[in-house]
Motif scaffolding. Structure first.
Motif, PDB file in Angstrom:
ATOM      1  N   ASP A 250       4.591   2.507  -3.761  1.00  0.00           N
ATOM      2  CA  ASP A 250       4.837   3.515  -4.796  1.00  0.00           C
ATOM      3  C   ASP A 250       5.402   4.806  -4.206  1.00  0.00           C
ATOM      4  OD1 ASP A 250       3.833   1.637  -6.513  1.00  0.00           O
ATOM      5  OD2 ASP A 250       2.215   2.890  -7.313  1.00  0.00           O
TER       6      ASP A 250
ATOM      7  N   THR B 123       3.515  -3.353  -8.267  1.00  0.00           N
ATOM      8  CA  THR B 123       2.316  -2.538  -8.416  1.00  0.00           C
ATOM      9  C   THR B 123       2.108  -2.027  -9.838  1.00  0.00           C
ATOM     10  OG1 THR B 123       3.541  -0.537  -7.804  1.00  0.00           O
ATOM     11  CG2 THR B 123       2.452  -1.759  -6.024  1.00  0.00           C
TER      12      THR B 123
ATOM     13  N   LYS C  91       3.711   1.014 -16.384  1.00  0.00           N
ATOM     14  CA  LYS C  91       3.392   2.445 -16.527  1.00  0.00           C
ATOM     15  C   LYS C  91       4.442   3.145 -17.384  1.00  0.00           C
ATOM     16  CE  LYS C  91       0.907   2.973 -12.130  1.00  0.00           C
ATOM     17  NZ  LYS C  91       0.952   3.579 -10.779  1.00  0.00           N
TER      18      LYS C  91
ATOM     19  N   LYS D 222       0.816  -1.220   0.000  1.00  0.00           N
ATOM     20  CA  LYS D 222       0.000   0.000   0.000  1.00  0.00           C
ATOM     21  C   LYS D 222       0.850   1.271   0.000  1.00  0.00           C
ATOM     22  CE  LYS D 222      -0.795   0.354   5.046  1.00  0.00           C
ATOM     23  NZ  LYS D 222       0.201  -0.672   5.415  1.00  0.00           N
TER      24      LYS D 222
ATOM     25  N   ASP E  93      -3.034  -6.978  -6.851  1.00  0.00           N
ATOM     26  CA  ASP E  93      -4.307  -6.258  -6.757  1.00  0.00           C
ATOM     27  C   ASP E  93      -4.119  -4.787  -7.111  1.00  0.00           C
ATOM     28  OD1 ASP E  93      -5.546  -8.598  -5.984  1.00  0.00           O
ATOM     29  OD2 ASP E  93      -5.518  -8.117  -3.837  1.00  0.00           O
ATOM     30  N   LEU E  94      -3.008  -4.209  -6.683  1.00  0.00           N
ATOM     31  CA  LEU E  94      -2.716  -2.813  -7.010  1.00  0.00           C
ATOM     32  C   LEU E  94      -2.341  -2.665  -8.485  1.00  0.00           C
ATOM     33  CD1 LEU E  94      -0.758  -1.816  -3.791  1.00  0.00           C
ATOM     34  CD2 LEU E  94      -3.026  -1.030  -4.478  1.00  0.00           C
TER      35      LEU E  94
ATOM     36  N   ARG F 116      -3.521  -4.454 -10.846  1.00  0.00           N
ATOM     37  CA  ARG F 116      -4.791  -4.558 -11.579  1.00  0.00           C
ATOM     38  C   ARG F 116      -5.486  -3.190 -11.661  1.00  0.00           C
ATOM     39  NH1 ARG F 116      -6.274  -8.691  -9.300  1.00  0.00           N
ATOM     40  NH2 ARG F 116      -5.845 -10.180 -10.941  1.00  0.00           N
ATOM     41  N   GLN F 117      -5.333  -2.380 -10.632  1.00  0.00           N
ATOM     42  CA  GLN F 117      -5.978  -1.069 -10.610  1.00  0.00           C
ATOM     43  C   GLN F 117      -5.415  -0.105 -11.659  1.00  0.00           C
ATOM     44  OE1 GLN F 117      -6.031   0.533  -6.593  1.00  0.00           O
ATOM     45  NE2 GLN F 117      -6.752  -1.397  -5.732  1.00  0.00           N
ATOM     46  N   THR F 118      -4.235  -0.399 -12.199  1.00  0.00           N
ATOM     47  CA  THR F 118      -3.679   0.450 -13.257  1.00  0.00           C
ATOM     48  C   THR F 118      -4.444   0.283 -14.569  1.00  0.00           C
ATOM     49  OG1 THR F 118      -2.096  -1.207 -14.113  1.00  0.00           O
ATOM     50  CG2 THR F 118      -1.373   0.184 -12.251  1.00  0.00           C
ATOM     51  N   GLU F 119      -5.157  -0.844 -14.698  1.00  0.00           N
ATOM     52  CA  GLU F 119      -5.909  -1.193 -15.912  1.00  0.00           C
ATOM     53  C   GLU F 119      -5.016  -1.315 -17.146  1.00  0.00           C
ATOM     54  OE1 GLU F 119      -9.117   1.642 -16.224  1.00  0.00           O
ATOM     55  OE2 GLU F 119     -10.234   0.704 -14.585  1.00  0.00           O
TER      56      GLU F 119
END
Length: 226
Positions: A39, A77, A82, A36, A103-104, A106-109
């Motif tokens: 980054d 992450t 990116k 969490k 899981d994090l 995945r949030q970047t899509e």
């Protein structure tokens, strides 16, 4: 999030605590708990491996980037994806040993698929010869991912595909780096890949060990699968 602007001393203590865990379970627990804040902490560390790896790939990749299949190993992450996305790459598969990190990511899509695997204990859960680009940034170091994993990276790449790897060059990691480069050379002699670029970088990231200060150095390697 515990601290919007963590101090370097705080980040240093977090990273040093990672070396206290020796078993796979302890390492996974560490990365799950760090995820969490990961980054923001690596910003404090001035951690440059993801951008340097992406720059190396971008400089030497001549195919169509939007359709290129990229395998991001130890993806965390999603920092490497990116950076590569900024260079025009769009199709990512990520592999990591930490479910919370995934899981994090995945949030970047950015990822079409994400796989949970502890590197070095199980084979990469991907089809051989599928990827135009295979990258691992930051995880090839003492106490993390074993050197033998680079053979799996090569196996996952298409013929003519790029394999990009990074490691630290500081004193604590020199034995690992020597073994890594020996295996790279052995694989080159076996005709598995050819070296495209080896780039030593002086200011890799801020030093965290007790006997180093300032910045440590690191290295980016780029190979082409034969």
């Amino acid at each position: 999030m515990s601290d919007a602007h963590p101090s370097f001393e705080h980040v240093k203590a977090v990273i040093l605590s990672a070396h206290e865990g020796t078993t796979s379970g302890e390492k996974i627990e560490f990365y799950n708990s760090w995820a969490k804040n990961y980054d923001q902490d690596v910003v404090v560390l001035d951690y440059r491996a993801p951008s340097l790896a992406a720059d190396s790939i971008s400089s030497h990749y001549h195919g169509d980037r939007e359709s290129a299949d990229v395998l991001d190993v130890a993806c965390g992450t999603g920092l490497v994806a990116k950076q590569l996305n900024k260079h025009g790459f769009r199709c990512f598969v990520g592999v990591d040993g930490s479910q919370v990190m995934l899981d994090l990511a995945r949030q970047t899509e950015l990822y079409q698929d994400l796989e949970l695997t502890m590197l070095g204990e199980k084979p990469l859960p991907v089809q051989a010869g599928l990827f135009d680009v295979v990258v691992i940034a930051g995880a090839l170091s003492d106490g993390q991912v074993p050197v033998c994993v680079i053979r799996e990276l090569c196996k996952a790449a298409k013929q003519g595909g790029c394999i990009c790897m990074t490691t630290r060059s500081n004193s604590d990691n020199l034995d690992y780096k020597t073994s890594l480069e020996s295996e790279m050379k052995q694989m080159e002699e076996e005709g598995l890949w050819s070296c495209v670029e080896v780039k030593e970088v002086k200011d890799w990231e801020r030093a965290v060990s007790e006997h180093e200060e300032g910045y440590i150095s690191g290295c980016v390697y780029l190979f082409k699968k034969l």
